[in-house]
Design a protein around this motif. Sequence first.
Motif, PDB file in Angstrom:
ATOM      1  N   GLU A   4      37.804 107.768 -16.636  1.00  0.00           N
ATOM      2  CA  GLU A   4      37.137 107.468 -18.006  1.00  0.00           C
ATOM      3  C   GLU A   4      37.553 106.140 -18.424  1.00  0.00           C
ATOM      4  O   GLU A   4      36.773 105.283 -19.019  1.00  0.00           O
ATOM      5  CB  GLU A   4      37.395 108.683 -18.922  1.00  0.00           C
ATOM      6  CG  GLU A   4      36.621 108.312 -20.061  1.00  0.00           C
ATOM      7  CD  GLU A   4      37.028 109.608 -21.404  1.00  0.00           C
ATOM      8  OE1 GLU A   4      36.476 109.167 -22.258  1.00  0.00           O
ATOM      9  OE2 GLU A   4      37.237 110.326 -21.006  1.00  0.00           O
ATOM     10  N   LYS A   5      38.862 105.940 -18.231  1.00  0.00           N
ATOM     11  CA  LYS A   5      39.437 104.753 -18.509  1.00  0.00           C
ATOM     12  C   LYS A   5      38.599 103.479 -17.902  1.00  0.00           C
ATOM     13  O   LYS A   5      38.592 102.369 -18.625  1.00  0.00           O
ATOM     14  CB  LYS A   5      41.130 104.505 -18.291  1.00  0.00           C
ATOM     15  CG  LYS A   5      41.605 103.354 -18.864  1.00  0.00           C
ATOM     16  CD  LYS A   5      43.252 103.677 -18.462  1.00  0.00           C
ATOM     17  CE  LYS A   5      43.612 101.952 -18.997  1.00  0.00           C
ATOM     18  NZ  LYS A   5      45.222 102.029 -18.866  1.00  0.00           N
ATOM     19  N   ASP A   6      38.507 103.769 -16.336  1.00  0.00           N
ATOM     20  CA  ASP A   6      37.892 102.590 -15.544  1.00  0.00           C
ATOM     21  C   ASP A   6      36.435 102.220 -16.122  1.00  0.00           C
ATOM     22  O   ASP A   6      35.917 101.307 -16.107  1.00  0.00           O
ATOM     23  CB  ASP A   6      37.695 103.050 -14.063  1.00  0.00           C
ATOM     24  CG  ASP A   6      39.257 103.057 -13.796  1.00  0.00           C
ATOM     25  OD1 ASP A   6      40.194 102.321 -14.106  1.00  0.00           O
ATOM     26  OD2 ASP A   6      39.602 103.826 -12.621  1.00  0.00           O
ATOM     27  N   ILE A   7      35.678 103.578 -16.563  1.00  0.00           N
ATOM     28  CA  ILE A   7      34.191 103.424 -16.917  1.00  0.00           C
ATOM     29  C   ILE A   7      34.403 102.714 -18.062  1.00  0.00           C
ATOM     30  O   ILE A   7      33.451 101.601 -18.390  1.00  0.00           O
ATOM     31  CB  ILE A   7      33.672 104.651 -17.091  1.00  0.00           C
ATOM     32  CG1 ILE A   7      33.695 105.341 -15.705  1.00  0.00           C
ATOM     33  CG2 ILE A   7      32.278 104.718 -17.937  1.00  0.00           C
ATOM     34  CD1 ILE A   7      33.265 106.800 -15.955  1.00  0.00           C
ATOM     35  N   LYS A   8      35.277 103.014 -19.161  1.00  0.00           N
ATOM     36  CA  LYS A   8      35.251 102.299 -20.458  1.00  0.00           C
ATOM     37  C   LYS A   8      35.673 100.674 -20.213  1.00  0.00           C
ATOM     38  O   LYS A   8      35.053  99.945 -20.897  1.00  0.00           O
ATOM     39  CB  LYS A   8      36.302 102.950 -21.240  1.00  0.00           C
ATOM     40  CG  LYS A   8      36.328 102.266 -22.834  1.00  0.00           C
ATOM     41  CD  LYS A   8      37.481 103.005 -23.782  1.00  0.00           C
ATOM     42  CE  LYS A   8      37.504 102.234 -24.976  1.00  0.00           C
ATOM     43  NZ  LYS A   8      38.543 102.934 -25.611  1.00  0.00           N
ATOM     44  N   GLN A   9      36.550 100.499 -19.282  1.00  0.00           N
ATOM     45  CA  GLN A   9      36.993  98.908 -19.113  1.00  0.00           C
ATOM     46  C   GLN A   9      35.607  98.123 -18.734  1.00  0.00           C
ATOM     47  O   GLN A   9      35.568  97.037 -18.894  1.00  0.00           O
ATOM     48  CB  GLN A   9      38.044  99.014 -18.214  1.00  0.00           C
ATOM     49  CG  GLN A   9      38.805  97.523 -18.126  1.00  0.00           C
ATOM     50  CD  GLN A   9      39.938  97.428 -17.083  1.00  0.00           C
ATOM     51  OE1 GLN A   9      40.211  98.498 -16.517  1.00  0.00           O
ATOM     52  NE2 GLN A   9      40.619  96.253 -16.972  1.00  0.00           N
ATOM     53  N   ALA A  10      35.139  98.746 -17.602  1.00  0.00           N
ATOM     54  CA  ALA A  10      34.005  98.116 -17.123  1.00  0.00           C
ATOM     55  C   ALA A  10      32.724  98.167 -18.225  1.00  0.00           C
ATOM     56  O   ALA A  10      32.153  96.866 -18.053  1.00  0.00           O
ATOM     57  CB  ALA A  10      33.369  98.987 -15.902  1.00  0.00           C
ATOM     58  N   TYR A  11      32.576  98.842 -18.901  1.00  0.00           N
ATOM     59  CA  TYR A  11      31.613  98.782 -20.029  1.00  0.00           C
ATOM     60  C   TYR A  11      31.831  97.633 -20.982  1.00  0.00           C
ATOM     61  O   TYR A  11      31.160  96.820 -21.457  1.00  0.00           O
ATOM     62  CB  TYR A  11      31.473 100.263 -20.839  1.00  0.00           C
ATOM     63  CG  TYR A  11      30.486 100.010 -22.020  1.00  0.00           C
ATOM     64  CD1 TYR A  11      28.919 100.236 -21.849  1.00  0.00           C
ATOM     65  CD2 TYR A  11      30.802  99.914 -23.185  1.00  0.00           C
ATOM     66  CE1 TYR A  11      28.049  99.854 -22.805  1.00  0.00           C
ATOM     67  CE2 TYR A  11      30.093  99.763 -24.227  1.00  0.00           C
ATOM     68  CZ  TYR A  11      28.674 100.123 -23.953  1.00  0.00           C
ATOM     69  OH  TYR A  11      27.729  99.675 -25.161  1.00  0.00           O
ATOM     70  N   GLU A  12      33.234  97.707 -21.266  1.00  0.00           N
ATOM     71  CA  GLU A  12      33.716  96.556 -22.364  1.00  0.00           C
ATOM     72  C   GLU A  12      33.567  95.321 -21.793  1.00  0.00           C
ATOM     73  O   GLU A  12      33.132  94.429 -22.375  1.00  0.00           O
ATOM     74  CB  GLU A  12      35.207  96.836 -22.891  1.00  0.00           C
ATOM     75  CG  GLU A  12      35.127  98.119 -23.854  1.00  0.00           C
ATOM     76  CD  GLU A  12      36.521  98.409 -24.152  1.00  0.00           C
ATOM     77  OE1 GLU A  12      37.191  97.731 -23.552  1.00  0.00           O
ATOM     78  OE2 GLU A  12      36.522  99.395 -24.966  1.00  0.00           O
ATOM     79  N   GLN A  13      33.754  95.224 -20.471  1.00  0.00           N
ATOM     80  CA  GLN A  13      33.725  93.999 -19.841  1.00  0.00           C
ATOM     81  C   GLN A  13      32.293  93.294 -19.520  1.00  0.00           C
ATOM     82  O   GLN A  13      32.080  92.205 -19.947  1.00  0.00           O
ATOM     83  CB  GLN A  13      34.313  93.756 -18.363  1.00  0.00           C
ATOM     84  CG  GLN A  13      34.406  92.749 -17.835  1.00  0.00           C
ATOM     85  CD  GLN A  13      35.013  92.767 -16.033  1.00  0.00           C
ATOM     86  OE1 GLN A  13      35.324  93.864 -15.960  1.00  0.00           O
ATOM     87  NE2 GLN A  13      35.201  91.756 -15.656  1.00  0.00           N
TER      88      GLN A  13
END
Length: 381
Positions: free
Chosen positions: A84-93
């Motif tokens: 979930e952290k990776d998904i959030k980071q990709a989204y924010e980027q």
Amino acid sequence: MPIDIKTLDNIIKETIAAIEKSKEQLYFIAESARQEQQRVQDQIQDIKEQVAIIIRDVNTLESDERKSRIRLMEVSRDFRRYSEKDIKQAYEQAQAIQIKLIMLREEEKTLRFKRDHLELTLKRMKDTAERAEKLVSQVGVAMQFLSNGLSGLSEKLENLHDMQQLGLSIIRAQEEERKRVARDIHDGPAQSMANIVMRAEFCLKLLEMNPSLVKEELISLQQLVRHGLQDVRKIIFDLRPMVLDDLGLIPALKRYMEDYKVQNGIHVEFVFFGNERRLNASLEVSIFRMIQEALTNVKKHAQASNVIIKMELKSKRINVYVKDNGCGFNRELTKPREDGSGYGLIGMRERLQLLEGDLTISSAPGKGTEVSFWIPIENNE
């Protein structure tokens, strides 16, 4: 309204000075427009460079934005591999790149709008500079024309104005003379003739009713006719003294001065030097009218009780001197009035110019007035 020539001279000088100042201001405007034009050109160039950088950054961000969306899609599909952290980071980027891309596009749009506005301003600056330079050239030509064309203008205008006002005053004088003659005829001979007609009708009735009274009435009628004849002769003398044509200038002047004393209560002393002789008819009329005008001025303005007139007749010229003991006047402050009066001396001067003579006036408040003129005889015979 009379023209103040000194004021006119000042106006002309101030006009030329104002035009010269306007020329300097136009030159300043042209120079300022050129400087502003250069400044705007520099701004446009700077904006073009900024737009080029933004376009390059936008292209780069668009590539990054596509990559970030692909990355987000990959992370979102594979939950086993990415947390979930990776998904959030990709989204924010991806979101950060999109926001930055939007901001850059807005900045590009703003810069393009500013560039277009500055290009319009640059065009106006160019037009302003060109027009100002053209006006500087035209004003320079106008200055040269005015400097050459206005030299002596005030003197010409003064002469023109005096001649125009003299002409108007002559017309007014003619109309006033017509009114005076009409009034004199109406109040004098016309009334007398009407009275004579009535008295003649009365005499006819007396012949029928009481013939003995006719003689007395006819004597009275005779007196009435004599008075009417005197009035007619006076009017004729005022218009054109017959004695001037019959006997000459000196007798006509003496007759006029006698009447002048009686009518105005002003004592006139006339002194003549030289051998009395006939002159050219036009010359005699001119001299008579100028002395008449001088005495009219005394009656109207001088408040004098005594006038002395000296005339000297030489072989080649005639000299006339008129002096009164009146209130006098300041020549510098005395100007012809708006109603056309006050041009008597100008009329005398103009008449003397035609006769190749000259006029001198000397006066001061409380010291009376002296008017002297001379006319060559040979040139006017």
